[in-house]
Scaffold this motif. Structure first.
Motif, PDB file in Angstrom:
ATOM      1  N   GLY A 479      26.683  59.994  44.236  1.00 20.40           N
ATOM      2  CA  GLY A 479      26.196  60.710  43.064  1.00 20.40           C
ATOM      3  C   GLY A 479      25.877  62.160  43.383  1.00 20.40           C
ATOM      4  O   GLY A 479      26.216  63.077  42.611  1.00 20.40           O
ATOM      5  N   VAL A 480      25.233  62.398  44.533  1.00 17.85           N
ATOM      6  CA  VAL A 480      24.920  63.765  44.944  1.00 17.85           C
ATOM      7  C   VAL A 480      26.198  64.543  45.238  1.00 17.85           C
ATOM      8  O   VAL A 480      26.351  65.697  44.800  1.00 17.85           O
ATOM      9  CB  VAL A 480      23.994  63.756  46.183  1.00 17.85           C
ATOM     10  CG1 VAL A 480      23.786  65.172  46.712  1.00 17.85           C
ATOM     11  CG2 VAL A 480      22.651  63.129  45.844  1.00 17.85           C
ATOM     12  N   THR A 481      27.128  63.935  45.975  1.00 16.29           N
ATOM     13  CA  THR A 481      28.352  64.658  46.326  1.00 16.29           C
ATOM     14  C   THR A 481      29.212  64.930  45.092  1.00 16.29           C
ATOM     15  O   THR A 481      29.875  65.970  45.009  1.00 16.29           O
ATOM     16  CB  THR A 481      29.178  63.878  47.367  1.00 16.29           C
ATOM     17  OG1 THR A 481      29.555  62.593  46.844  1.00 16.29           O
ATOM     18  CG2 THR A 481      28.379  63.679  48.640  1.00 16.29           C
ATOM     19  N   THR A 482      29.192  64.015  44.130  1.00 16.90           N
ATOM     20  CA  THR A 482      29.953  64.251  42.896  1.00 16.90           C
ATOM     21  C   THR A 482      29.346  65.392  42.095  1.00 16.90           C
ATOM     22  O   THR A 482      30.073  66.262  41.574  1.00 16.90           O
ATOM     23  CB  THR A 482      30.009  62.972  42.049  1.00 16.90           C
ATOM     24  OG1 THR A 482      30.647  61.928  42.804  1.00 16.90           O
ATOM     25  CG2 THR A 482      30.790  63.210  40.767  1.00 16.90           C
ATOM     26  N   ASP A 483      28.015  65.406  41.973  1.00 17.33           N
ATOM     27  CA  ASP A 483      27.360  66.529  41.295  1.00 17.33           C
ATOM     28  C   ASP A 483      27.654  67.840  42.012  1.00 17.33           C
ATOM     29  O   ASP A 483      27.901  68.877  41.367  1.00 17.33           O
ATOM     30  CB  ASP A 483      25.844  66.307  41.245  1.00 17.33           C
ATOM     31  CG  ASP A 483      25.448  65.310  40.166  1.00 17.33           C
ATOM     32  OD1 ASP A 483      26.321  64.936  39.360  1.00 17.33           O
ATOM     33  OD2 ASP A 483      24.270  64.902  40.133  1.00 17.33           O
TER      34      ASP A 483
END
Length: 504
Positions: A479-483
């Protein structure tokens, strides 16, 4: 500048102040070690706070000295930079604890160990400065700080082998720095600025051929630093001769700073995939040639050096796709690889301490005489190979899905190369396990047993555990890397944070 802005310089300033203090404490080794550990622990805490703030509210920016961003130094902690800060701080802290456990004689042999701690902290400051740099020249400064420190660390002890391989490392590093500095000069001549937020707009207005020339110059410099094929021949000869903790932190971090620079510049300064085809070819060759080199090795350190080169290709693969899924997979894989590759080099150091060698032809029976050491190798080795459900599998799966989703001949070639590389990595890891840990004892059966220092084992165990945490927390981490990938693709969150009034 948000309320957290004053925290942004701390990951750079605190290690530099710590380096000065540890140098003054050269005659008080216990206090010197305590200061080094406290400095890196504080850096890790600050990095976590910055990551949470960047995730919740966007990039955290500070202009040093109050100068306008167009003329002053700007430090930017967006999600990508903050995530790199967290993982690099955690890894450098564990490696420092490992080196303290390793003791005086093993770190630098005849070299004064008092220089190790200040130099190590300077290296940390260079890495963090590179991650936070908001302009190309400060990025160059970050590289030079970490390289200057690495020149000292790679030759600690002054042995013939370390001086010889260190000389190669120095020459290659200086060459890449000269190319990078030339690229910085050309960018400034063409645009009148080095601030990356401003460059995001000004480079788009340049003629296509000028813009491409600038892009290729910077890619050449970063490609050498990241050790992508065919610019990677220097690495397998340079890293293995250094002390184990030095090799581990070099393998985990230094090449990833080059990868970070590629991700940052390709998304912020040169979006659009103008060199996507070139990057895909380079990624495929890096993966395949690197892992074939690993197959041919009989020494654990050299073998891991070739796997290091090979798996850089996965990260370039994600950058070349230029999609949100590709960038997200690349960032996830950077985090995974920093942790796992560092762990494997620390394990190689433990093997050398226990058996007296890392030459597979002289090893055997380690799983029987040192079962914990066998576990510490097996878990990260399988993680690197991509065995489900470990983080290596999840990162590769994300990249392969991104490649399939992109479509086209080259992405499918990359998917095939990535799959083959993963299988060959499994073969290499299994070969090391079968020879060094499972077959009949060689040196281990005849040499007196060596008790491994508790702190060395504990630091390695902590990194193995961190690799497992990446698996358990893969969902939130993705989720962090996608954001972060969405923000990188959009560019506007970064530009607006640095230049609230708009780029001149």
């Amino acid at each position: 500048m948000t309320g957290y802005g004053p925290l942004v310089p701390l990951p750079v300033v605190v290690p530099l102040l710590g380096a000065a203090l540890t140098l003054l404490l050269a005659n008080r080794p216990r206090l010197q070690r305590a200061v080094s550990v406290a400095v890196l622990a504080a850096t890790l805490v600050v990095a976590v706070v910055l990551l949470v703030e960047a995730y919740r509210h966007g990039p955290v920016v500070v202009s040093i000295g109050g100068w306008p961003p167009s003329v002053g130094i700007v430090l930017v902690a967006d999600q990508l930079a903050a995530l790199m800060l967290v993982v690099s701080s955690a890894v450098t802290l564990c490696v420092l604890l490992y080196s303290i456990g390793q003791g005086r004689g093993d770190i630098g042999e005849s070299a004064p160990v008092t220089i190790y701690h200040p130099t190590y902290l300077v290296l940390t400051a260079g890495v963090t400065n590179a991650f936070l740099a908001g302009d190309l020249f400060n990025l160059f400064v970050g590289f030079e700080i970490l390289l200057a420190a690495s020149f000292v660390l790679i030759t600690l002890g002054g042995t013939e082998g370390r001086i010889r391989t260190g000389s190669t490392y120095v020459v290659v590093s200086i060459l890449s720095s000269m190319i990078f500095l030339a690229g910085v000069g050309l960018v400034y001549a063409a645009t009148g600025t080095l601030n990356m937020a401003q460059l995001a707009g000004r480079l788009d207005a340049l003629p296509d051929d000028v813009r491409l020339a600038l892009q290729l110059t910077l890619l050449l410099a970063f490609g050498i630093k990241a050790a992508v094929f065919p610019l990677s021949a220097w690495l397998p000869d340079s890293y293995p001769t250094a002390p184990a903790p030095v090799t581990a932190v070099f393998a985990g971090l230094l090449t990833k700073v080059g990868v970070y620079a590629v991700i940052r510049t390709e998304t912020l300064l040169f979006p659009g995939g103008d060199v996507a085809g070139l990057l895909m070819v380079v990624a495929a060759l890096t993966m395949v040639v690197g892992i074939l080199g690993a197959v041919a090795q009989s020494d654990m350190k050299r073998l891991f050096s070739f796997t290091l080169v090979s798996h850089i290709g996965y990260m370039i693969f994600g950058v070349a796709l230029s999609s949100v899924a590709g960038l997200s997979g690349a960032i996830f894989y950077v985090v995974h690889h920093i942790t796992i590759q560092t762990t494997l080099f620390l394990v190689a150091g433990l093997v050398e301490a226990r058996a007296g060698s890392t030459d597979l032809r002289r090893l055997g029976g380690l799983a029987r005489v040192a079962p914990l050491l066998g576990v510490l190798f097996f878990v990260p080795a399988m993680n690197l190979a991509g065995i489900p459900p470990l983080s290596g599998f999840l990162g590769k799966l994300g990249l392969l899905q991104a490649g399939v989703g992109t479509g086209g001949v080259l992405p499918w070639v990359l998917v095939a190369a990535g799959t083959a590389t993963s299988l060959l990595t499994l073969y290499v890891a299994s070969r090391v396990w079968n020879i060094a840990f499972w077959r009949a004892p060689q040196l281990v059966a005849t040499d007196p047993p060596t008790r491994l220092p508790t702190l060395m084992v504990g630091a390695t165990t902590a990194l193995v555990a961190l690799g497992l945490v990446l698996t358990v927390a893969a969902g939130p981490l993705f989720g962090v890397t996608t954001d972060a990938a969405i923000d990188l693709r959009a560019r506007t969150p970064y530009v607006r944070a640095v230049l609230p009034g708009g780029a001149p």
